[in-house]
Design a protein around this motif. Structure first.
Motif, PDB file in Angstrom:
ATOM      1  N   ILE A   3       0.908  15.586   3.007  1.00  0.00           N
ATOM      2  CA  ILE A   3      -0.140  15.749   4.013  1.00  0.00           C
ATOM      3  C   ILE A   3      -0.876  14.430   4.225  1.00  0.00           C
ATOM      4  O   ILE A   3      -1.176  14.051   5.361  1.00  0.00           O
ATOM      5  CB  ILE A   3      -1.109  16.870   3.606  1.00  0.00           C
ATOM      6  N   VAL A   4      -1.147  13.704   3.158  1.00  0.00           N
ATOM      7  CA  VAL A   4      -1.844  12.417   3.268  1.00  0.00           C
ATOM      8  C   VAL A   4      -0.993  11.412   4.040  1.00  0.00           C
ATOM      9  O   VAL A   4      -1.495  10.668   4.886  1.00  0.00           O
ATOM     10  CB  VAL A   4      -2.208  11.877   1.873  1.00  0.00           C
ATOM     11  N   VAL A   5       0.298  11.394   3.784  1.00  0.00           N
ATOM     12  CA  VAL A   5       1.193  10.489   4.501  1.00  0.00           C
ATOM     13  C   VAL A   5       1.229  10.847   5.983  1.00  0.00           C
ATOM     14  O   VAL A   5       1.149   9.966   6.850  1.00  0.00           O
ATOM     15  CB  VAL A   5       2.614  10.520   3.888  1.00  0.00           C
ATOM     16  N   LEU A   7      -1.086  12.393   7.697  1.00  0.00           N
ATOM     17  CA  LEU A   7      -2.378  12.040   8.282  1.00  0.00           C
ATOM     18  C   LEU A   7      -2.496  10.535   8.512  1.00  0.00           C
ATOM     19  O   LEU A   7      -3.056  10.102   9.513  1.00  0.00           O
ATOM     20  CB  LEU A   7      -3.515  12.534   7.388  1.00  0.00           C
ATOM     21  N   THR A   8      -1.950   9.743   7.608  1.00  0.00           N
ATOM     22  CA  THR A   8      -1.955   8.296   7.789  1.00  0.00           C
ATOM     23  C   THR A   8      -1.137   7.896   9.006  1.00  0.00           C
ATOM     24  O   THR A   8      -1.568   7.080   9.827  1.00  0.00           O
ATOM     25  CB  THR A   8      -1.407   7.594   6.533  1.00  0.00           C
ATOM     26  N   LEU A   9       0.031   8.472   9.144  1.00  0.00           N
ATOM     27  CA  LEU A   9       0.855   8.180  10.320  1.00  0.00           C
ATOM     28  C   LEU A   9       0.182   8.654  11.603  1.00  0.00           C
ATOM     29  O   LEU A   9       0.269   7.989  12.640  1.00  0.00           O
ATOM     30  CB  LEU A   9       2.235   8.823  10.165  1.00  0.00           C
ATOM     31  N   ALA A  10      -0.505   9.793  11.539  1.00  0.00           N
ATOM     32  CA  ALA A  10      -1.234  10.287  12.706  1.00  0.00           C
ATOM     33  C   ALA A  10      -2.365   9.332  13.080  1.00  0.00           C
ATOM     34  O   ALA A  10      -2.643   9.125  14.267  1.00  0.00           O
ATOM     35  CB  ALA A  10      -1.782  11.680  12.429  1.00  0.00           C
ATOM     36  N   LEU A  11      -3.007   8.737  12.096  1.00  0.00           N
ATOM     37  CA  LEU A  11      -4.075   7.781  12.369  1.00  0.00           C
ATOM     38  C   LEU A  11      -3.521   6.534  13.052  1.00  0.00           C
ATOM     39  O   LEU A  11      -4.106   6.032  14.006  1.00  0.00           O
ATOM     40  CB  LEU A  11      -4.792   7.404  11.077  1.00  0.00           C
ATOM     41  N   PHE A  12      -2.376   6.041  12.596  1.00  0.00           N
ATOM     42  CA  PHE A  12      -1.746   4.912  13.266  1.00  0.00           C
ATOM     43  C   PHE A  12      -1.371   5.276  14.702  1.00  0.00           C
ATOM     44  O   PHE A  12      -1.544   4.487  15.622  1.00  0.00           O
ATOM     45  CB  PHE A  12      -0.489   4.453  12.511  1.00  0.00           C
ATOM     46  N   LEU A  41      -9.731   0.939  10.084  1.00  0.00           N
ATOM     47  CA  LEU A  41      -9.711   2.256   9.458  1.00  0.00           C
ATOM     48  C   LEU A  41      -8.299   2.612   8.992  1.00  0.00           C
ATOM     49  O   LEU A  41      -8.117   3.112   7.887  1.00  0.00           O
ATOM     50  CB  LEU A  41     -10.234   3.313  10.424  1.00  0.00           C
ATOM     51  N   SER A  42      -7.303   2.319   9.814  1.00  0.00           N
ATOM     52  CA  SER A  42      -5.912   2.587   9.443  1.00  0.00           C
ATOM     53  C   SER A  42      -5.506   1.773   8.219  1.00  0.00           C
ATOM     54  O   SER A  42      -4.837   2.278   7.322  1.00  0.00           O
ATOM     55  CB  SER A  42      -4.970   2.253  10.605  1.00  0.00           C
ATOM     56  N   LEU A  43      -5.922   0.520   8.185  1.00  0.00           N
ATOM     57  CA  LEU A  43      -5.611  -0.332   7.046  1.00  0.00           C
ATOM     58  C   LEU A  43      -6.275   0.184   5.781  1.00  0.00           C
ATOM     59  O   LEU A  43      -5.652   0.218   4.715  1.00  0.00           O
ATOM     60  CB  LEU A  43      -6.045  -1.769   7.331  1.00  0.00           C
ATOM     61  N   ALA A  44      -7.514   0.626   5.885  1.00  0.00           N
ATOM     62  CA  ALA A  44      -8.223   1.166   4.725  1.00  0.00           C
ATOM     63  C   ALA A  44      -7.534   2.423   4.202  1.00  0.00           C
ATOM     64  O   ALA A  44      -7.389   2.605   2.989  1.00  0.00           O
ATOM     65  CB  ALA A  44      -9.671   1.466   5.085  1.00  0.00           C
ATOM     66  N   VAL A  45      -7.098   3.276   5.099  1.00  0.00           N
ATOM     67  CA  VAL A  45      -6.398   4.496   4.683  1.00  0.00           C
ATOM     68  C   VAL A  45      -5.062   4.148   4.035  1.00  0.00           C
ATOM     69  O   VAL A  45      -4.684   4.741   3.022  1.00  0.00           O
ATOM     70  CB  VAL A  45      -6.211   5.454   5.883  1.00  0.00           C
ATOM     71  N   ALA A  46      -4.354   3.176   4.596  1.00  0.00           N
ATOM     72  CA  ALA A  46      -3.069   2.771   4.014  1.00  0.00           C
ATOM     73  C   ALA A  46      -3.262   2.192   2.611  1.00  0.00           C
ATOM     74  O   ALA A  46      -2.494   2.494   1.696  1.00  0.00           O
ATOM     75  CB  ALA A  46      -2.383   1.763   4.923  1.00  0.00           C
ATOM     76  N   ILE A  47      -4.291   1.386   2.430  1.00  0.00           N
ATOM     77  CA  ILE A  47      -4.575   0.821   1.103  1.00  0.00           C
ATOM     78  C   ILE A  47      -4.951   1.922   0.120  1.00  0.00           C
ATOM     79  O   ILE A  47      -4.500   1.918  -1.030  1.00  0.00           O
ATOM     80  CB  ILE A  47      -5.670  -0.256   1.202  1.00  0.00           C
ATOM     81  N   ALA A  48      -5.752   2.875   0.569  1.00  0.00           N
ATOM     82  CA  ALA A  48      -6.121   3.996  -0.296  1.00  0.00           C
ATOM     83  C   ALA A  48      -4.886   4.813  -0.679  1.00  0.00           C
ATOM     84  O   ALA A  48      -4.754   5.253  -1.825  1.00  0.00           O
ATOM     85  CB  ALA A  48      -7.145   4.877   0.399  1.00  0.00           C
ATOM     86  N   LEU A  49      -3.979   5.010   0.261  1.00  0.00           N
ATOM     87  CA  LEU A  49      -2.764   5.769  -0.016  1.00  0.00           C
ATOM     88  C   LEU A  49      -1.887   5.029  -1.034  1.00  0.00           C
ATOM     89  O   LEU A  49      -1.398   5.632  -1.990  1.00  0.00           O
ATOM     90  CB  LEU A  49      -1.988   5.993   1.277  1.00  0.00           C
ATOM     91  N   ILE A  50      -1.728   3.740  -0.853  1.00  0.00           N
ATOM     92  CA  ILE A  50      -0.912   2.953  -1.781  1.00  0.00           C
ATOM     93  C   ILE A  50      -1.546   2.962  -3.175  1.00  0.00           C
ATOM     94  O   ILE A  50      -0.857   3.131  -4.184  1.00  0.00           O
ATOM     95  CB  ILE A  50      -0.729   1.515  -1.258  1.00  0.00           C
TER      96      ILE A  50
END
Length: 58
Positions: A3-5, A7-12, A41-50
């Motif tokens: 779900i997090v992945v 949502l990240t793709l949806a944000l991009f 915001l997308s970069l922050a979410v990607a960093i949080a996911l990683i």
């Protein structure tokens, strides 16, 4: 995690859609600020996911 992945793709995707829908000729400054804010915001979410993945699997 899936779900997090998603949502990240949806944000991009939302960032791209927003950049394409906001008329650049009407207000270039607003266009650049909006796109920049969404990309940050997308970069922050990607960093949080990683970070989450690295912590979870270490």
């Amino acid at each position: 995690m899936i779900i997090v992945v998603v949502l990240t793709l949806a944000l991009f995707g939302a960032t791209t859609w927003s950049a394409l829908q906001q008329p650049l000729a009407r207000s270039p400054a607003v266009h650049h600020r909006l796109t920049g804010a969404l990309l940050v915001l997308s970069l922050a979410v990607a960093i949080a996911l990683i970070t989450t993945v690295l912590v979870a699997y270490s």
